[in-house]
Design a protein around this motif. Structure first.
Motif, PDB file in Angstrom:
ATOM      1  N   GLU A  44       0.829  -1.203   0.000  1.00 40.32           N
ATOM      2  CA  GLU A  44       0.000   0.000   0.000  1.00 40.32           C
ATOM      3  C   GLU A  44       0.867   1.258   0.000  1.00 40.32           C
ATOM      4  O   GLU A  44       0.561   2.257  -0.652  1.00 40.32           O
ATOM      5  CB  GLU A  44      -0.928  -0.011   1.220  1.00 40.32           C
ATOM      6  CG  GLU A  44      -1.964   1.107   1.251  1.00 40.32           C
ATOM      7  CD  GLU A  44      -3.103   0.897   0.256  1.00 40.32           C
ATOM      8  OE1 GLU A  44      -3.938   1.812   0.124  1.00 40.32           O
ATOM      9  OE2 GLU A  44      -3.151  -0.168  -0.396  1.00 40.32           O
ATOM     10  N   TYR A  45       1.998   1.213   0.707  1.00 35.52           N
ATOM     11  CA  TYR A  45       2.895   2.358   0.860  1.00 35.52           C
ATOM     12  C   TYR A  45       3.599   2.716  -0.454  1.00 35.52           C
ATOM     13  O   TYR A  45       3.841   3.885  -0.732  1.00 35.52           O
ATOM     14  CB  TYR A  45       3.920   2.053   1.958  1.00 35.52           C
ATOM     15  CG  TYR A  45       4.824   3.203   2.313  1.00 35.52           C
ATOM     16  CD1 TYR A  45       4.340   4.328   2.983  1.00 35.52           C
ATOM     17  CD2 TYR A  45       6.178   3.171   1.989  1.00 35.52           C
ATOM     18  CE1 TYR A  45       5.166   5.383   3.318  1.00 35.52           C
ATOM     19  CE2 TYR A  45       7.021   4.219   2.320  1.00 35.52           C
ATOM     20  CZ  TYR A  45       6.508   5.325   2.982  1.00 35.52           C
ATOM     21  OH  TYR A  45       7.342   6.362   3.318  1.00 35.52           O
ATOM     22  N   SER A  76      -4.514   7.051   1.133  1.00 39.13           N
ATOM     23  CA  SER A  76      -5.662   6.296   1.656  1.00 39.13           C
ATOM     24  C   SER A  76      -5.662   6.226   3.173  1.00 39.13           C
ATOM     25  O   SER A  76      -6.704   5.983   3.779  1.00 39.13           O
ATOM     26  CB  SER A  76      -5.643   4.870   1.082  1.00 39.13           C
ATOM     27  OG  SER A  76      -4.406   4.234   1.391  1.00 39.13           O
ATOM     28  N   SER A  77      -4.508   6.437   3.789  1.00 35.28           N
ATOM     29  CA  SER A  77      -4.410   6.337   5.246  1.00 35.28           C
ATOM     30  C   SER A  77      -3.323   7.272   5.761  1.00 35.28           C
ATOM     31  O   SER A  77      -2.142   7.107   5.435  1.00 35.28           O
ATOM     32  CB  SER A  77      -4.089   4.902   5.668  1.00 35.28           C
ATOM     33  OG  SER A  77      -3.737   4.836   7.040  1.00 35.28           O
ATOM     34  N   ALA A  85      -2.395   7.456   8.875  1.00 37.80           N
ATOM     35  CA  ALA A  85      -1.581   6.704   9.833  1.00 37.80           C
ATOM     36  C   ALA A  85      -0.516   5.883   9.121  1.00 37.80           C
ATOM     37  O   ALA A  85       0.646   5.828   9.553  1.00 37.80           O
ATOM     38  CB  ALA A  85      -2.481   5.805  10.670  1.00 37.80           C
ATOM     39  N   LEU A  86      -0.894   5.230   8.016  1.00 33.91           N
ATOM     40  CA  LEU A  86       0.060   4.410   7.279  1.00 33.91           C
ATOM     41  C   LEU A  86       1.173   5.276   6.682  1.00 33.91           C
ATOM     42  O   LEU A  86       2.339   4.858   6.653  1.00 33.91           O
ATOM     43  CB  LEU A  86      -0.667   3.638   6.174  1.00 33.91           C
ATOM     44  CG  LEU A  86       0.187   2.642   5.374  1.00 33.91           C
ATOM     45  CD1 LEU A  86       0.867   1.646   6.298  1.00 33.91           C
ATOM     46  CD2 LEU A  86      -0.674   1.920   4.349  1.00 33.91           C
ATOM     47  N   ALA A 107      -4.565  13.178   3.524  1.00 33.55           N
ATOM     48  CA  ALA A 107      -5.714  12.262   3.512  1.00 33.55           C
ATOM     49  C   ALA A 107      -6.996  13.012   3.175  1.00 33.55           C
ATOM     50  O   ALA A 107      -7.841  12.531   2.411  1.00 33.55           O
ATOM     51  CB  ALA A 107      -5.835  11.571   4.870  1.00 33.55           C
ATOM     52  N   SER A 135       0.107  14.657   7.104  1.00 31.52           N
ATOM     53  CA  SER A 135      -0.533  13.407   6.669  1.00 31.52           C
ATOM     54  C   SER A 135      -2.050  13.520   6.693  1.00 31.52           C
ATOM     55  O   SER A 135      -2.734  13.012   5.804  1.00 31.52           O
ATOM     56  CB  SER A 135      -0.072  12.245   7.554  1.00 31.52           C
ATOM     57  OG  SER A 135      -0.503  12.424   8.893  1.00 31.52           O
ATOM     58  N   GLU A 136      -2.590  14.198   7.711  1.00 38.63           N
ATOM     59  CA  GLU A 136      -4.044  14.367   7.796  1.00 38.63           C
ATOM     60  C   GLU A 136      -4.555  15.263   6.671  1.00 38.63           C
ATOM     61  O   GLU A 136      -5.632  15.029   6.119  1.00 38.63           O
ATOM     62  CB  GLU A 136      -4.416  14.934   9.164  1.00 38.63           C
ATOM     63  CG  GLU A 136      -4.233  13.908  10.287  1.00 38.63           C
ATOM     64  CD  GLU A 136      -4.425  14.501  11.673  1.00 38.63           C
ATOM     65  OE1 GLU A 136      -4.573  15.744  11.771  1.00 38.63           O
ATOM     66  OE2 GLU A 136      -4.407  13.724  12.649  1.00 38.63           O
TER      67      GLU A 136
END
Length: 386
Positions: free
Chosen positions: A30-31, A65-66, A68-69, A59, A55-56
């Motif tokens: 995914e990364y 897609s994430s 957190a990831l 998103a 990151s937020e």
């Protein structure tokens, strides 16, 4: 009974290990896999920000897609502490790995707002523009002449933004005096230029600048760039050219630069002047006469008088043999390469095809043919004046 419990526990542990391994493989895929963006976006990272906020935002913008990831991947790669402030272009389909690299690699911002200080032969302008991520093209917000116009609010506003980029763009054929004059109008630069740099010694190009940079340092960068260009072109020059030094080639390049604004013609124009030098003819080129009048300080703004064509100045190639003592402008790379690698032609003469300089020239071998071309040009002038 205990054996049965131990067996179940072992089975459960094996399942957990496989699940964890599968999740890890999924997360890694995914990364590095293509992201969800369907068109490029501009991501702004403020000074003092952190990966959580960035990151937020990514998103929320649909770039990942994430959140957190993305943070976990950045932390695993050791890049969490390397976040850089600026505005960065995130392309369509960028993976999380690519996005992390974009916002941590540093360097100049790759999108957002930029200010371009343009120095051209006739005038100087300041252009404020912003990159449209969807098209990859800049959209003009404001443009003004700092010597004549009031400073627009858009310019004042973008100067207050920490991620605004600044560039100085020099047109081919500007003189050293013009460059120094216009650098003096750029309010984000500091210091004075003690002396006008040698004519021809500054490379026309686009230079990234930062607020507080000195004008002298910028001039030094322009000189170093021209030194490199000239040295490279001299090393790759044709054999048996009528120049004794790179400096003479630079003089010729400046004449070529001022004689034609048509890129495809530079090597043809060069061939004419090289042929004249080889045959001991005078170059007889108007731009050198003009430089003898203005010394590069501004534009003549009128036609050349007959008395000026006959006046003996160090630059009047209607009067002096060979090359003038100095360049007459700052030539670009293409003109320098043309001076050192002219086309092989029999041409000795040329004159403009039309009243529009972009239409190029008619070239001729004989004086008779040249006179016919001149007569055609004079007829166009007469038509215009009637």
């Amino acid at each position: 009974m205990w054996r049965h419990i131990a067996s179940n526990a072992l089975t459960f542990l094996v399942v957990l290990v496989f699940l964890f391994g599968g999740a890890l493989i999924w997360a890694q895929n995914e990364y590095v896999s293509e992201g969800p963006l369907d068109q490029p976006i501009c991501v702004q990272v403020d000074r003092g920000s952190n990966f959580r906020r960035v990151s937020e935002q990514l998103a929320e913008d649909g770039a990942v897609s994430s959140a957190a990831l993305l943070r976990i991947g950045a932390d695993y790669a050791g890049k969490t502490s390397e976040l850089k402030a600026g505005s960065f272009l995130v392309p369509e389909g960028a993976s999380m790995s690519e996005i992390v690299d974009i916002v941590t690699r540093g360097g100049a911002s790759t999108c957002g707002t930029e200010v371009v200080y343009r120095v051209s032969i006739a005038r100087a302008t300041v252009q404020v523009r912003e990159l449209d991520p969807a098209t990859g093209r800049f959209v003009e917000i404001a443009e003004f002449n700092p010597a004549e116009d009031a400073v627009p609010a858009a310019y004042t506003e973008v100067k207050a933004e920490p991620d605004t980029r600044y560039r100085v763009a020099l047109a081919e054929g500007v003189t050293s005096w013009q460059i120094v004059q216009e650098l003096g109008q750029i309010d984000i630069l500091e210091g004075e230029v003690a002396d006008i740099p040698a004519e021809g010694s500054l490379a026309p190009d686009s230079y990234e600048i930062t607020p507080g940079e000195t004008r002298a340092d910028l001039i030094a960068r322009m000189q170093s760039a021209q030194d490199r260009i000239l040295a490279e072109a001299w090393a790759n020059r044709q054999d048996d050219l009528p120049y004794e030094s790179p400096e003479e080639a630079l003089i010729m390049a400046s004449i070529i630069e001022k004689e034609t604004g048509t890129p495809d013609e530079r090597f043809l124009v060069s061939s004419v002047f090289v042929n004249r030098l080889r045959q001991g003819m005078r170059l007889q080129t108007d731009p050198t006469v003009i430089y003898g009048i203005t010394r590069g300080e501004g534009v003549l703004g009128r036609g050349i008088r007959q008395s000026e064509l006959r006046a003996e100045t160090p630059w009047n190639t209607y009067v002096i043999p060979g090359l003038p003592p100095t360049p007459i402008a700052n030539p670009g790379r293409a003109a320098i390469e043309a001076a050192l690698n002219p086309d092989t032609t029999p041409y000795i003469f040329f004159v403009a095809k039309t009243l529009d300089p972009s239409d190029g020239h008619n070239f001729a071998v004989t004086l008779e043919e040249h006179n016919q071309n001149v007569a055609a040009y004079r007829a166009l002038e007469a038509q215009r004046d009637n």
